[in-house]
Design an enzyme around this catalytic site. Structure first.
Site, PDB file in Angstrom:
ATOM      1  N   ILE A 164       0.709 -11.934   3.821  1.00 50.90           N
ATOM      2  CA  ILE A 164      -0.647 -11.734   3.002  1.00 50.90           C
ATOM      3  C   ILE A 164      -1.291 -10.525   3.647  1.00 50.90           C
ATOM      4  O   ILE A 164      -1.232 -10.229   4.963  1.00 50.90           O
ATOM      5  CB  ILE A 164      -1.192 -12.775   3.291  1.00 50.90           C
ATOM      6  CG1 ILE A 164      -0.795 -14.016   2.396  1.00 50.90           C
ATOM      7  CG2 ILE A 164      -2.681 -12.547   2.712  1.00 50.90           C
ATOM      8  CD1 ILE A 164      -1.612 -15.353   2.584  1.00 50.90           C
ATOM      9  N   SER A 165      -1.472  -9.085   3.002  1.00 52.37           N
ATOM     10  CA  SER A 165      -2.265  -8.267   3.617  1.00 52.37           C
ATOM     11  C   SER A 165      -1.438  -7.556   4.309  1.00 52.37           C
ATOM     12  O   SER A 165      -0.462  -6.846   4.344  1.00 52.37           O
ATOM     13  CB  SER A 165      -3.527  -8.765   3.829  1.00 52.37           C
ATOM     14  OG  SER A 165      -4.397  -7.578   4.332  1.00 52.37           O
ATOM     15  N   SER A 166      -2.083  -7.470   5.944  1.00 55.06           N
ATOM     16  CA  SER A 166      -1.096  -6.732   6.804  1.00 55.06           C
ATOM     17  C   SER A 166       0.278  -7.429   6.839  1.00 55.06           C
ATOM     18  O   SER A 166       1.177  -6.803   7.081  1.00 55.06           O
ATOM     19  CB  SER A 166      -1.816  -7.043   8.106  1.00 55.06           C
ATOM     20  OG  SER A 166      -1.004  -6.386   9.253  1.00 55.06           O
ATOM     21  N   HIS A 305      -8.965  -8.704  -2.863  1.00 51.53           N
ATOM     22  CA  HIS A 305      -7.962  -8.656  -1.737  1.00 51.53           C
ATOM     23  C   HIS A 305      -7.298 -10.123  -1.656  1.00 51.53           C
ATOM     24  O   HIS A 305      -6.180 -10.171  -1.341  1.00 51.53           O
ATOM     25  CB  HIS A 305      -8.623  -7.909  -0.733  1.00 51.53           C
ATOM     26  CG  HIS A 305      -7.199  -7.511   0.365  1.00 51.53           C
ATOM     27  ND1 HIS A 305      -6.356  -6.832   0.141  1.00 51.53           N
ATOM     28  CD2 HIS A 305      -7.454  -7.821   1.646  1.00 51.53           C
ATOM     29  CE1 HIS A 305      -5.605  -6.867   1.293  1.00 51.53           C
ATOM     30  NE2 HIS A 305      -6.120  -7.596   2.090  1.00 51.53           N
TER      31      HIS A 305
END
Length: 438
Positions: A164-166, A305
């Protein structure tokens, strides 16, 4: 210096010395077994418990490794690497997603890498991170995989990455650096491999985050292939997720990811199939129409996001092929009509659903998608399977009612808990096509 008289000891007789030596020997023997047991127990990874593993191999950036092994692990299990977001950790990824619960159901092992640097973000930008064996985080994660494969005799053809994300950005990096290790990845709110590249030591690339870094599909593909020059073997499949309202890693990154991985996998950029598995979702598949297409991309309308929601891990698992499904292409879409009614009590309800094929083409398999009202959670169902249990739910046929001829109907239902709203869902889509309700 002489020893003060008050501390001097008289010489011991031979018998006393022998008894002392014997007692020391016995004491050493009695203590040795518990110490050895403690070392063995420390080396073991308890089942169904998140456990930190140390000394797992080369680890140039001082990552931590957390491991979840289900109580019943498969023979030669698959391995899923679940990579956390910025400010997160391995334990946070464990508690905030359902990969461990799914591991309990399907017998795979989950590795949770954890960053120790202050930002708690993974390195997806340095030159070291963007080449195979170059150092930094990818090397440490690869060591975690190697340790797990060796320890549990895991299937080396069933190694998967998700994040997730990073962690989504790291998923892209891992598939680029180690295409011979990973079979597939699922990236939730990420950017293409190499998009975040920097040369000044910075972890952040504002141009990429802002969605202003664009390249041709060939250029993106060359970046990913360049991480492992000379490699000509199979490439891992990729599932991509992104919200159209993402203000942290803006939505154009989604299209750039699609360009990159369709080029890497040689599918072309024209979808083989497009559907809407849930309200507000658009799913495109490239290179094939089934649940294990080379590239699958899911766009979530109006979502920011933080798009990850409970139930999405199960969809990633289907893409990986680690659940009971995922082998059959989705059936064609067609017109439909849905009748639904609910019967409620204080904290629960039952819903009865009738689906009618109002088209002219017979269906060999069906999926009916709908969104449960807030506060409702499916606890069980009949004549269909339901996933996930709340939010955007998909009901899928079971073996005995997959066929649906023109003008034919099928009935099924579910039981659910509620927190006050016991209403029926208001909209349904059959295999991606909206149905009328009555």
């Amino acid at each position: 210096m002489t020893t003060p008289a008050t501390t001097r000891r008289p010489p011991r007789s031979p018998l006393v010395a022998l008894l002392a030596a014997l007692l020391s020997f016995l004491a050493a023997g009695l203590l040795a077994a518990p110490q050895a047991t403690a070392r063995t127990e420390a080396a073991a990874v308890p089942a169904a418990t998140l456990t930190e593993v140390t000394d797992f191999g080369s680890n140039p950036s001082d990552l931590q490794m957390y491991l979840y092994v289900p109580a019943t692990v498969s023979v030669h299990p698959a391995v899923v690497v679940a990579v956390h977001y910025c400010t997160g950790s391995g334990p946070a990824m464990y508690s905030g997603t359902e990969f461990a619960t799914l591991a309990d159901a399907y017998g795979f092992v989950v590795v949770y890498p954890s960053v120790t640097r202050a930002s708690k973000c993974f390195d997806v930008s340095s030159p070291a991170a963007l080449r195979r064996g170059g150092g930094s985080d990818p090397v440490g994660i690869k060591s975690m995989v190697d340790w797990t494969v060796a320890r549990y005799a895991a299937d080396p053809t069933k190694i998967f990455a998700t994040g997730i994300s990073s962690g989504a950005m790291m998923t892209n990096v891992l598939l680029g650096d180690y295409p011979d290790v990973f079979a597939a990845g699922a990236a939730f709110s990420g950017v293409p491999f190499g998009c975040f590249a920097t040369t000044d030591g910075s972890e952040w690339n504002s141009a990429c985050a802002g969605g202003t870094v664009t390249r041709t599909a060939q250029e993106w593909g060359d970046l990913a292939r360049g991480a492992y020059p000379g490699y000509s073997g199979p490439r891992p499949r990729m599932q991509l997720w992104h919200g159209t309202a993402d203000e942290t890693l803006r939505y154009p990154n989604f299209g750039e990811e699609v360009k990159q991985w369709t080029n890497v996998l040689g599918t072309g950029q024209t979808p083989a199939a497009t559907d809407s598995p849930a309200a507000g979702w658009t799913r495109t598949r490239y290179g094939a129409t089934g649940d294990r297409a080379p590239v699958e991309a899911i766009s979530l309308q109006g979502v920011g996001h933080d798009l990850y929601a409970w139930g999405m891990a199960a969809r990633a698992l289907t893409f990986f092929g680690l659940d009971a499904g995922g082998t059959v292409p989705r059936p064609p879409a067609g017109p439909c009509r849905v009748t639904v009614s609910t019967s409620a009590w204080s904290t629960g309800l039952t819903a009865s659903v009738t689906l009618t094929n109002t088209g002219t083409t017979a269906l060999d398999g069906w999926q009916l998608a709908f969104t449960l009202p807030s506060g409702q959670t499916v606890t069980n169902g009949w004549s269909a399977t339901f996933a996930p249990a709340s939010g955007a739910v998909t009901a899928t046929n079971v073996s005995y009612n997959a066929a649906l001829a023109p003008n034919a109907s099928v009935s099924f239902g579910y039981q659910a808990t509620h927190t006050g709203n016991s209403a029926a869902p208001g909209a349904f889509t059959l295999n991606g096509t909206a149905c009328t309700t009555s």
